[in-house]
Design an enzyme around this catalytic site. Structure first.
Site, PDB file in Angstrom:
ATOM      1  N   GLY A 111       0.831  -1.195   0.000  1.00 15.99           N
ATOM      2  CA  GLY A 111       0.000   0.000   0.000  1.00 15.99           C
ATOM      3  C   GLY A 111       0.870   1.251   0.000  1.00 15.99           C
ATOM      4  O   GLY A 111       2.073   1.183   0.305  1.00 15.99           O
ATOM      5  N   HIS A 127      -4.801   1.408   7.539  1.00 10.55           N
ATOM      6  CA  HIS A 127      -3.436   1.933   7.711  1.00 10.55           C
ATOM      7  C   HIS A 127      -3.209   3.114   6.761  1.00 10.55           C
ATOM      8  O   HIS A 127      -2.691   4.163   7.163  1.00 10.55           O
ATOM      9  CB  HIS A 127      -2.446   0.787   7.440  1.00 10.55           C
ATOM     10  N   GLU A 128      -3.602   2.937   5.492  1.00  7.68           N
ATOM     11  CA  GLU A 128      -3.378   4.005   4.497  1.00  7.68           C
ATOM     12  C   GLU A 128      -4.284   5.212   4.771  1.00  7.68           C
ATOM     13  O   GLU A 128      -3.866   6.359   4.593  1.00  7.68           O
ATOM     14  CB  GLU A 128      -3.603   3.485   3.068  1.00  7.68           C
ATOM     15  N   HIS A 149      -2.714   7.378   7.234  1.00  5.91           N
ATOM     16  CA  HIS A 149      -1.688   8.269   6.659  1.00  5.91           C
ATOM     17  C   HIS A 149      -2.332   9.565   6.165  1.00  5.91           C
ATOM     18  O   HIS A 149      -1.783  10.657   6.347  1.00  5.91           O
ATOM     19  CB  HIS A 149      -0.981   7.590   5.486  1.00  5.91           C
ATOM     20  N   GLN A 158       2.697   9.921   2.050  1.00  6.43           N
ATOM     21  CA  GLN A 158       4.048   9.354   2.177  1.00  6.43           C
ATOM     22  C   GLN A 158       4.992   9.846   1.082  1.00  6.43           C
ATOM     23  O   GLN A 158       6.208   9.726   1.220  1.00  6.43           O
ATOM     24  CB  GLN A 158       3.986   7.817   2.133  1.00  6.43           C
ATOM     25  N   CYS A 187       5.531  -0.476   7.633  1.00  8.72           N
ATOM     26  CA  CYS A 187       5.242   0.783   6.936  1.00  8.72           C
ATOM     27  C   CYS A 187       6.488   1.202   6.164  1.00  8.72           C
ATOM     28  O   CYS A 187       7.588   1.187   6.722  1.00  8.72           O
ATOM     29  CB  CYS A 187       4.858   1.865   7.951  1.00  8.72           C
ATOM     30  N   LEU A 188       6.288   1.586   4.913  1.00  9.94           N
ATOM     31  CA  LEU A 188       7.431   2.002   4.096  1.00  9.94           C
ATOM     32  C   LEU A 188       8.067   3.279   4.652  1.00  9.94           C
ATOM     33  O   LEU A 188       9.229   3.547   4.367  1.00  9.94           O
ATOM     34  CB  LEU A 188       6.981   2.213   2.645  1.00  9.94           C
TER      35      LEU A 188
HETATM   36  O1  K1U Z   1       1.746   2.336   4.139  1.00  9.89           O
HETATM   37  C1  K1U Z   1       2.764   1.745   3.872  1.00  9.89           C
HETATM   38  O2  K1U Z   1       3.829   2.212   4.204  1.00  9.89           O
HETATM   39  C2  K1U Z   1       2.750   0.415   3.146  1.00  9.89           C
HETATM   40  C3  K1U Z   1       2.692  -0.772   4.084  1.00  9.89           C
HETATM   41  C4  K1U Z   1       1.265  -1.248   4.154  1.00  9.89           C
HETATM   42  C5  K1U Z   1       0.915  -2.179   5.259  1.00  9.89           C
HETATM   43  C6  K1U Z   1       1.602  -3.343   5.508  1.00  9.89           C
HETATM   44  C7  K1U Z   1       1.229  -4.188   6.519  1.00  9.89           C
HETATM   45  C8  K1U Z   1       0.144  -3.889   7.289  1.00  9.89           C
HETATM   46  C9  K1U Z   1      -0.539  -2.722   7.063  1.00  9.89           C
HETATM   47  C10 K1U Z   1      -0.163  -1.874   6.036  1.00  9.89           C
HETATM   48  C11 K1U Z   1       3.622  -1.847   3.497  1.00  9.89           C
HETATM   49  O3  K1U Z   1       3.425  -2.279   2.413  1.00  9.89           O
HETATM   50  S1  K1U Z   1       4.923  -2.412   4.466  1.00  9.89           S
HETATM   51  C12 K1U Z   1       5.666  -3.682   3.450  1.00  9.89           C
HETATM   52  C13 K1U Z   1       4.881  -4.958   3.447  1.00  9.89           C
HETATM   53  O4  K1U Z   1       4.086  -5.196   4.336  1.00  9.89           O
HETATM   54  C14 K1U Z   1       5.033  -5.950   2.350  1.00  9.89           C
HETATM   55  C15 K1U Z   1       5.889  -5.728   1.305  1.00  9.89           C
HETATM   56  C16 K1U Z   1       5.994  -6.673   0.289  1.00  9.89           C
HETATM   57  C17 K1U Z   1       5.275  -7.819   0.313  1.00  9.89           C
HETATM   58  C18 K1U Z   1       4.427  -8.058   1.366  1.00  9.89           C
HETATM   59  C19 K1U Z   1       4.295  -7.125   2.386  1.00  9.89           C
HETATM   60 ZN    ZN Z   2       2.455   3.169   6.191  1.00  8.11          ZN
END
Ligand code: K1U
Ligand code: ZN
Length: 167
Positions: free
Chosen positions: A46, A133-134, A137, A51, A91-92
Site C-alpha cells: 500500500g 493503515h493508508e 496516513h 508518504q 510501513c514504508l
Molecule cells: O503504508 C505503507 O507504508 C505500506 C505498508 C502497508 C501495510 C503493511 C502491513 C500492514 C498494514 C499496512 C507496506 O506495504 S509495508 C511492506 C509490506 O508489508 C510488504 C511488502 C511486500 C510484500 C508483502 C508485504
Molecule cells: Zn504506512
C-alpha cells in the site's frame, strides 16, 4: 512514470492532514501511476499520497500475490465497520519496524476510482488492515502512534540515528 521519494518517520510532513481531491484529472491519474510504480518497487502492499509528500486523499493498494490487482481509492470514507483483528504491521515510512496494531476486522468503504467514478466496497482481513493503515496516513497518523510513548520514543531515536548514519 516516475519513482517518488518516500518520507521517513519522524518527518513532520507525515503528520499533515490530506485534502480531498477536487477533480480526478490527468494530474491525479499521473500521481496514481507514479504511486503504484513506487509501491511496487519498494516493495509494499500500500501507499498513501502523504508518504510521497502530496497532501491529497489518494491511496494505492495491491495485496495480491501476483501484484496485478491494483486498487485505487480517492477520497475514501469508511461508512461501516465491525469486529476487531490484530495484525503485525509494517510501513514504508518506518523501515524495519513491525508492531501489532488492533483494527476493525470488516469495513465498508466509499471512494472514487481512477476515472473519478464513485464505488462502494467491502474488505476484511489484510485488505481491511491495509485500507485503515493508508487512511490513517491521509489523516497524518503513522501506525507507531498506536504504540506506547516509550516504544514510540525508541523507534524515533532508532530511525533518526539510522538516517544520520545514512546522510
Ligand atoms: O503504508 C505503507 O507504508 C505500506 C505498508 C502497508 C501495510 C503493511 C502491513 C500492514 C498494514 C499496512 C507496506 O506495504 S509495508 C511492506 C509490506 O508489508 C510488504 C511488502 C511486500 C510484500 C508483502 C508485504
Ligand atoms: Zn504506512
Amino acid at each position: 512514470m516516475a519513482l517518488l521519494d518516500i518520507l521517513n518517520y519522524p518527518d513532520p510532513r507525515l503528520f499533515t492532514v490530506a485534502k480531498p481531491v477536487q477533480q480526478v484529472d490527468g494530474r491525479i491519474q499521473q500521481l496514481v501511476s507514479d504511486m503504484a510504480e513506487t509501491m511496487y518497487a519498494a516493495p509494499g502492499i500500500g501507499l498513501a499520497a502523504t508518504q510521497v509528500n502530496v497532501h491529497e486523499q489518494v491511496i494505492t493498494i495491491d495485496i495480491s500475490d501476483q501484484r496485478n490487482q491494483l486498487l485505487v481509492l480517492i477520497n475514501p470514507r469508511i461508512i461501516a465497520k465491525d469486529g476487531s483483528q490484530v495484525y503485525e504491521e509494517g510501513c514504508l515510512s518506518v523501515p524495519g519496524i513491525f508492531e501489532e496494531v488492533t483494527r476493525a476486522q470488516h469495513i465498508v468503504v466509499e471512494a472514487l476510482d481512477v476515472q473519478g467514478k464513485k464505488f462502494t466496497m467491502e474488505a476484511e482481513g489484510l485488505l481491511a488492515v491495509c485500507i485503515q493503515h493508508e487512511m490513517d496516513h491521509l489523516l497524518g497518523k503513522v501506525f507507531v502512534q498506536y504504540l506506547s510513548p516509550l516504544k514510540q520514543n525508541r523507534i524515533r531515536t532508532k530511525l533518526v540515528k539510522r538516517q544520520r548514519e545514512l546522510a
